[in-house]
Design a protein around this motif. Structure first.
Motif, mmCIF file in Angstrom:
data_model
loop_
_atom_site.group_PDB
_atom_site.id
_atom_site.type_symbol
_atom_site.label_atom_id
_atom_site.label_comp_id
_atom_site.label_asym_id
_atom_site.label_seq_id
_atom_site.Cartn_x
_atom_site.Cartn_y
_atom_site.Cartn_z
ATOM 1 N N ARG A 173 0.802 -1.209 0.000
ATOM 2 C CA ARG A 173 0.000 0.000 0.000
ATOM 3 C C ARG A 173 0.845 1.274 0.000
ATOM 4 N N THR A 174 1.907 1.256 0.786
ATOM 5 C CA THR A 174 2.738 2.461 0.855
ATOM 6 C C THR A 174 3.295 2.815 -0.513
ATOM 7 N N THR A 180 2.309 6.243 -3.189
ATOM 8 C CA THR A 180 3.234 7.196 -3.789
ATOM 9 C C THR A 180 3.262 7.067 -5.286
ATOM 10 N N GLN A 236 5.366 -7.249 0.896
ATOM 11 C CA GLN A 236 5.678 -6.397 2.038
ATOM 12 C C GLN A 236 6.986 -6.837 2.714
ATOM 13 N N THR A 269 8.535 4.907 1.330
ATOM 14 C CA THR A 269 7.492 4.275 2.144
ATOM 15 C C THR A 269 7.228 5.071 3.423
ATOM 16 N N ASN A 270 7.698 6.292 3.452
ATOM 17 C CA ASN A 270 7.482 7.165 4.599
ATOM 18 C C ASN A 270 6.087 7.804 4.490
ATOM 19 N N ILE A 271 5.125 7.122 5.114
ATOM 20 C CA ILE A 271 3.725 7.501 4.926
ATOM 21 C C ILE A 271 3.457 8.944 5.322
#
Ligand code: ADP
Ligand code: MG
Length: 737
Positions: free
Chosen positions: A480-481, A485, A667, A695-697
């Motif tokens: 998802r991450t 993006t 993942q 992946t830095n939400i």
């Protein structure tokens, strides 16, 4: 004089060769030097006392030359420069090979700063080929945190440092494409400061903060691009396709199984999108075997019932044909005509509803044909496509038929057209294409997809001012991450759960000494009536021939020594499409017990009777690819197995033993390898620092909020030329979706 826009040829007028080489690094103008970020840093900032040096340590020393000389190696024609450098605590030797010009420099300059690895020999400690700098100059190559840049032949990091230092010596102005307000809010440095800190960091923290700013900026641009694409599509017209409740309900109740709740949810989302007057742009992301085809059929049915056409593109003819069969069969009672249009066969299955409803009688006719030895028609069928003949659909092999089918598509009497990318060939004209479905979208090039999106109106006669709805499907599970993006311009529907009746595939790593056991196990399975795959290692472009030979000899070895009592087939990349399909088909028809294949084996091919898979040299594949392979088994009612042959057991392969869910595998793979490796840095075109943050939400969310504000104010960025320029650069260099 120069400014940031100065072309590299003018900046380096006396060095045309270097200017050419710089272009390879993406440096075309002075400003591009600033955007050429270090790939790492060596911390050479601490100047050590010579007396305190330790062997093998990367060290910087500073002192006075007390002796220097030129030696010539007596055996070879190598010149060696040797100096002795003294500080308050001691003396160290340093040597350089074949750099005679240093003599002059060392004669004129007494004080030096040296950085390099400390070595030792019988005469004590020394530095071999250290980086040197005149001690009175500002530290650049030594005595600081030294950036190491991506290099190319003839362009070294040292040379790049010189250029960049030179640029900073002039007090250039550069407009910051990020608003001051944003910088303040997120405590980010200005563009100029970030440039300085990334090339001349005072501390580790200063380049980390600079990297963060650039990562934020990239994400902000990516979100801007996504929002622009979205808002552009919202400005386009599409056909509104009403939900045909009765038909859909009838279809769903005609299925031999109940839809999973994810399948239902995905279709709910699509159904609403199709009923809007703007084109849908949606990705259907579901693991292999999660049942995406049904969702595609539902969407196609909705479109066709509204009286509009659907095009479905698959990456290969095998898959196109498989879809053709599923669609024809499942829509047989719905008064929908389905056509298959592929390239290499030059054959066309122009099945309209009549032919489909006569499908069984066609099969009958086929069998009668073989009895009555009507060689003419038999030959026709054989010549065309073996899979087609046996599947009993009415297929004719002739360009004439292709033309007839094209005419029908143009007239609108074919509702659903299935094919490979051959569908977008120029000779095709649709009457009213309103939905395009692309299967296994990652295998289509960006170019092909944008061609479709932009050019389709030219070949869509009845609907000149609209854009078709777009549904792309992929079996590559995307965490998802990452999808937040990188796939921002697409709406995503997820099918995360498998149909209920599925038995999870049992996966095991197998060491060489245990292989015989597995071969015996396979023999038992085949005796029970099952079939098996053996997947051979990856074929790299460069080693295709050797790998092909290896594949052929492995097929021979397995046939002769291991499974002499069974029938084995071989599939490899050098085969023609037709040959491949013939092999695949005879496997499907159970004429073969074991299919030995290189990595060309189709994703998406459905052979429910195959229950065992061996993957040889499994360590050579990525986890996602291994997971895709294993999705070839476990499609039927029987328990399935996947054996990963490897020399040693690894944590990486253990992930596949532990998890059967493709999203979990992805993942874990992401966590284990990091985003850069996971996605392949080089392909995306993004900077390393951005990759690390992808992946830095929190960062993604902030970037997305800020991008949204700007798009609402000024979606074409007319009042923000600096930002627009950076976005154009991103559009050219970064390919994500
Ligand atoms: P993929 O998502 O890989 O394209 P498919 O659409 O080919 O998967 O579906 C795989 C198999 O699962 C097909 O044989 C299909 O008929 C079956 N299937 C799909 N949905 C369900 C369901 N809800 N319950 C049971 N079987 C299903
Ligand atoms: Mg599929």
């Amino acid at each position: 004089m120069f400014n940031l826009e100065t072309k590299i040829e003018e900046f380096l007028p006396t060095r045309p060769k270097q200017a050419e080489k710089l272009k390879k690094l993406g440096i075309f103008a002075v400003e591009d030097f600033l955007w050429h970020f270090p790939s790492r840093y060596d911390d050479l900032s601490k100047v050590l006392n010579i007396s305190e040096l330790k062997p093998e340590e990367l060290a910087t020393v500073s002192g006075e030359i007390i002796k220097f000389g030129l030696k010539r190696s007596w055996r070879k024609k190598i010149s060696i420069i040797e100096i002795y450098l003294q500080d308050e605590t001691g003396i160290i030797r340093a040597t350089w090979f074949n750099q005679k010009y240093l003599i002059d420099i060392f004669a004129k300059n007494k004080n030096l700063r040296l950085s390099g690895k400390v070595k030792s020999d019988k005469n004590g400690f020394y530095l071999s080929n250290p980086t040197w700098e005149i001690a009175e100059t500002k530290p650049n190559h030594t005595g600081r945190i030294v950036p190491i840049y991506p290099e190319t032949k003839g362009i070294s990091s040292k040379w790049l440092r010189w250029q960049i230092e030179n640029i900073f010596r002039y007090n250039f102005e550069i407009e910051d494409p990020l608003d001051e307000e944003i910088l303040k809010k997120y405590h980010l440095p200005s563009l100029k400061k970030a440039f300085y800190d990334i090339h001349f960091p005072q501390s580790e923290n200063s380049y980390l903060v600079a990297q963060k700013r650039f990562a934020f900026f990239d994400m902000f641009l990516i979100q801007l691009r996504a929002l622009q694409i979205k808002s552009r599509l919202e400005g386009e017209n599409a056909v509104k396709l009403k939900y045909p409740e009765e038909t859909i309900e009838k279809f769903i109740s005609s299925l031999p199984f109940e839809l999973t709740s994810d399948q239902k949810k995905a279709y709910q989302e699509i159904k609403k999108d199709l009923d809007k007057p703007h084109p849908m742009n949606r990705l259907l992301n579901g693991d292999v075997g999660s049942g995406k085809t049904i969702v595609a059929i539902l969407s196609a049915l909705q479109t066709a019932k509204n009286g509009f056409q659907v095009a479905i593109m698959a990456p290969t003819e095998v898959l196109a044909f498989q879809h053709f069969k599923s669609f024809s069969k499942m829509l047989a009672d719905f008064d929908i005509s389905v056509g298959l249009l592929t390239n290499s066969y030059k054959l066309v299955a122009g099945t309209n509803k009549k032919v489909i409803s006569h499908q069984s009688s066609v099969i009958e006719r086929d069998s009668k044909l073989s009895e009555s030895k009507n060689s003419n028609i038999k030959k026709l069928i054989q010549n065309s496509n073996p899979s087609v003949a046996t599947d009993g659909l009415k297929i004719q092999n002739s360009n004439l038929i292709r033309e007839k089918l094209l005419a029908k598509i143009k007239k609108g009497s074919i509702d659903i057209i299935i094919g490979t990318h051959a569908i977008i060939q120029k000779d095709i004209r649709f009457k009213n294409l309103a939905l395009i479905i692309i299967d296994e979208q990652h295998r289509f090039g960006v170019a092909q997809r944008s061609y479709l999106q932009q050019k389709i109106s030219e070949i869509n006669d009845g609907l000149p001012d609209t854009i078709p709805h777009f549904l792309t499907m992929t079996a590559t599970p995307i965490p998802r991450t990452i999808s937040m993006t990188l796939l921002g311009s697409l709406d995503v529907s997820l099918i995360a759960q498998m149909p209920k009746n599925r038995k999870p595939i049992i996966t095991r790593m197998v060491l060489p000494q245990k292989q015989t056991e597995i071969y015996n196990f396979i023999k038992e399975e085949i005796k029970k009536g099952r079939q098996a795959f053996v997947i051979l290692p990856l074929v790299e472009e460069s080693e295709k021939l050797t790998d092909l030979k290896a594949a052929i000899s492995e097929h021979e070895r397995l046939s002769r020594d291991i499974f002499p009592e069974f029938k084995l087939g071989l599939l490899h990349g050098r085969m023609k499409g037709k040959e491949k399909e013939a092999i695949m088909l005879s496997f499907k028809k159970r004429e073969l017990d074991i299919l030995v294949s290189t990595s060309v084996i189709e994703v998406g091919i459905d052979i429910p009777n195959a229950t065992v898979m061996i993957i040889e040299e499994a360590h050579r594949f990525g986890l996602s690819q291994l997971h895709q392979f294993r999705g070839r088994v476990g499609r039927g009612e029987h328990q399935s197995y996947c054996f990963l042959f490897a020399k040693t057991k690894t944590d990486r392969l253990n992930i596949l033993e532990k998890y059967t869910d493709g999203f979990k595998v992805a993942q874990k793979d992401l966590e284990l390898r990091g985003p850069g490796e996971f996605l392949g840095n080089r392909q995306s075109g993004l900077a390393d620092g951005t990759m690390q943050n992808i992946t830095n939400i929190k960062m993604i969310k902030c970037a997305s909020q800020e991008a949204e504000k700007i798009i609402q104010e000024d979606s074409n960025l007319l009042s923000r030329p600096a930002l627009k320029k950076q976005l154009e650069k991103l559009n050219q260099n970064v390919h994500l979706e």
